[in-house]
Design a protein around this motif. Structure first.
Motif: not given
Length: 84
Positions: A3-15
């Motif tokens: 979940a932490a990895a998914a959150t991290e990469y989701t934030q990177r891709l969204a920004g």
């Protein structure tokens, strides 16, 4: 950690300059994963027994799937024992 990895990469891709929307789902059983993959238009499978490719090759693969899949791509990521 998933979940932490998914959150991290989701934030990177969204920004990013060209944001990418990411949805994640975790499947606890093989049958749940198989049903989810059957519904997907384009699937990229990541498994420890798969081919090792460069970042450039991965980018080419990803964008080719975007073109054929109507800009929707699913990833099936194997666990420690691989995929069913």
């Amino acid at each position: 950690w998933e979940a932490a990895a998914a959150t991290e990469y989701t934030q990177r891709l969204a920004g990013a300059q060209n944001p990418i929307r990411v949805e994640t789902s975790f499947h606890k059983t093989d049958s749940q994963l198989e049903r989810a993959v059957e519904r997907a238009t384009e699937v990229i499978v990541l498994d420890e027994r798969g081919a090792i490719i460069s970042s450039e090759e991965f980018a080419e693969l990803l964008f080719a799937r975007f073109e054929t899949g109507g800009s929707r791509v699913a990833f099936a990521i194997g666990g420690a024992d691989g995929l069913p």
